[in-house]
Design an enzyme around this catalytic site. Sequence first.
Site, PDB file in Angstrom:
ATOM      1  N   ARG A  93       0.808  -1.221   0.000  1.00 58.94           N
ATOM      2  CA  ARG A  93       0.000   0.000   0.000  1.00 58.94           C
ATOM      3  C   ARG A  93       0.842   1.273   0.000  1.00 58.94           C
ATOM      4  O   ARG A  93       0.594   2.193  -0.783  1.00 58.94           O
ATOM      5  CB  ARG A  93      -0.890   0.017   1.256  1.00 58.94           C
ATOM      6  CG  ARG A  93      -1.922  -1.034   1.262  1.00 58.94           C
ATOM      7  CD  ARG A  93      -2.242  -1.441   2.715  1.00 58.94           C
ATOM      8  NE  ARG A  93      -2.885  -2.723   2.732  1.00 58.94           N
ATOM      9  CZ  ARG A  93      -2.216  -3.874   2.607  1.00 58.94           C
ATOM     10  NH1 ARG A  93      -0.893  -3.898   2.486  1.00 58.94           N
ATOM     11  NH2 ARG A  93      -2.852  -5.017   2.589  1.00 58.94           N
ATOM     12  N   THR A  94       1.800   1.324   0.916  1.00 64.22           N
ATOM     13  CA  THR A  94       2.531   2.585   1.104  1.00 64.22           C
ATOM     14  C   THR A  94       3.350   2.923  -0.139  1.00 64.22           C
ATOM     15  O   THR A  94       3.308   4.059  -0.633  1.00 64.22           O
ATOM     16  CB  THR A  94       3.453   2.473   2.336  1.00 64.22           C
ATOM     17  OG1 THR A  94       2.695   1.918   3.412  1.00 64.22           O
ATOM     18  CG2 THR A  94       4.011   3.814   2.737  1.00 64.22           C
TER      19      THR A  94
ATOM     20  N   LYS B 188      25.498  -5.161  -2.100  1.00 66.65           N
ATOM     21  CA  LYS B 188      26.968  -5.216  -2.245  1.00 66.65           C
ATOM     22  C   LYS B 188      27.647  -4.542  -1.063  1.00 66.65           C
ATOM     23  O   LYS B 188      28.848  -4.329  -1.061  1.00 66.65           O
ATOM     24  CB  LYS B 188      27.381  -4.513  -3.540  1.00 66.65           C
ATOM     25  CG  LYS B 188      26.776  -5.114  -4.791  1.00 66.65           C
ATOM     26  CD  LYS B 188      27.195  -4.270  -6.001  1.00 66.65           C
ATOM     27  CE  LYS B 188      26.292  -4.538  -7.189  1.00 66.65           C
ATOM     28  NZ  LYS B 188      26.402  -3.490  -8.210  1.00 66.65           N
TER      29      LYS B 188
ATOM     30  N   ARG C  43      11.410   3.433   3.798  1.00 65.61           N
ATOM     31  CA  ARG C  43      11.019   2.446   4.824  1.00 65.61           C
ATOM     32  C   ARG C  43      12.263   1.645   5.176  1.00 65.61           C
ATOM     33  O   ARG C  43      13.005   1.222   4.282  1.00 65.61           O
ATOM     34  CB  ARG C  43       9.932   1.519   4.300  1.00 65.61           C
ATOM     35  CG  ARG C  43       9.623   0.388   5.262  1.00 65.61           C
ATOM     36  CD  ARG C  43       8.413  -0.408   4.860  1.00 65.61           C
ATOM     37  NE  ARG C  43       7.187   0.353   5.049  1.00 65.61           N
ATOM     38  CZ  ARG C  43       5.967  -0.153   4.891  1.00 65.61           C
ATOM     39  NH1 ARG C  43       5.819  -1.428   4.564  1.00 65.61           N
ATOM     40  NH2 ARG C  43       4.889   0.589   5.080  1.00 65.61           N
TER      41      ARG C  43
ATOM     42  N   HIS D 171       5.068   5.384  11.747  1.00 70.90           N
ATOM     43  CA  HIS D 171       4.544   5.278  10.371  1.00 70.90           C
ATOM     44  C   HIS D 171       3.563   6.446  10.219  1.00 70.90           C
ATOM     45  O   HIS D 171       2.346   6.267  10.181  1.00 70.90           O
ATOM     46  CB  HIS D 171       3.857   3.926  10.193  1.00 70.90           C
ATOM     47  CG  HIS D 171       3.575   3.544   8.768  1.00 70.90           C
ATOM     48  ND1 HIS D 171       3.708   4.419   7.701  1.00 70.90           N
ATOM     49  CD2 HIS D 171       3.144   2.369   8.234  1.00 70.90           C
ATOM     50  CE1 HIS D 171       3.384   3.790   6.583  1.00 70.90           C
ATOM     51  NE2 HIS D 171       3.041   2.539   6.879  1.00 70.90           N
TER      52      HIS D 171
HETATM   53  N1   CP Z   1      -0.043  -0.301   6.139  1.00 74.90           N
HETATM   54  C1   CP Z   1       1.078  -0.494   5.443  1.00 74.90           C
HETATM   55  O1   CP Z   1       2.119   0.105   5.728  1.00 74.90           O
HETATM   56  O2   CP Z   1       0.964  -1.406   4.421  1.00 74.90           O
HETATM   57  P1   CP Z   1       2.135  -1.870   3.462  1.00 74.90           P
HETATM   58  O3   CP Z   1       3.142  -2.620   4.301  1.00 74.90           O
HETATM   59  O4   CP Z   1       1.464  -2.744   2.429  1.00 74.90           O
HETATM   60  O5   CP Z   1       2.766  -0.642   2.858  1.00 74.90           O
END
Ligand code: CP
Length: 327
Positions: free
Chosen positions: A74-75, A102, A124, A152
């Site tokens: 999603r993100t 590497k 992330r 998040h």
């Molecule tokens: N909620 C969320 O962060 O979903 P993803 O891990 O699919 O990005």
Amino acid sequence: MKTTEQQETLSGASLAPPWRHRHILDLDDFSRQEIELVFKTTDAMKEILSREIKRVPTLRGKTIITLFYEPSTRTRVSFELAAKNLGADVASLIASASSVVKGESLIDTVSALQALGADIIVMRHPQSGAPYLVAQHLGVSVINAGDGWHAHPTQALLDLYTIQQRIGRVEGLKVVIIGDIMHSRVARSNIWGLTLMGAEVVLCGPPTLLPIGLDSEAALPRVLIETNLDHAIREADVVMPLRLQLERQKRGLIPSIREYAELYQLNGRRLKMAKPSALVLHPGPMNEGVEIAPDVAHGAQSVIEQQVTNGVAVRMALLYILARGGK
Ligand code: CP
């Protein structure tokens, strides 16, 4: 060249003076006015997304790079769609298919992306604090798309927006977050955002999955701890079960998945104890049959799909606000 309609739409969300951020790392340093600005800008972005041609050239000439050291559906996709919808150039780097394998360090990787022209990095990383390190050492704007157990913020903003959209307010609501709070960056960012906007937050889970030090009113005002879900859920306005973060847990924190589901699954019987109008949110991905029953996940009170859809507009709003540098 913007059409008059586009100019009106975006100027309707024109930046108010309080925006202070060059990065979006967590919601602990956000003000209520800043979250309201995100909501208002998101409304304008949703209007753009309702058009036949869902694109505006607002960020033409800007380069946005997504850098993911952990899996995401999603993100990552919503940030990439958001950037494209605003006319930005977008590149995507999955760490496991990059020079990271590497031995390249995080700072060297982001330096290279900066040298390639990145204006905003959406990242992330499994280590809590990694986006802060990048923000401190490099000139590029950083958006935290999830760092370890820590934060998040864009997920929490889309959760807040979805609640605001469906109920019309966040102030005064009782929001129950259920399950693996300890390992959940979504829960942490939501606690900041929800309490800032005036909600009462109840954290409910087995004692081994609740963070240590949150069990007094002094630790976090407006946050309550409850280990019995049948008590916690009474009269809730919003219920948010979380996935067991098995990839982050040490072994032995719960006796078994079956016992966990018996005590903490959001099922139809338990949802009836919340207000009849209660919303069911889940940040995803879900493990249906564990933290949430399938009929609840896909039932009339679920806004889980709407959360995912709102993710694009919220992230468009954040990119728009950041790329304009608060001006
Ligand atoms: N909620 C969320 O962060 O979903 P993803 O891990 O699919 O990005």
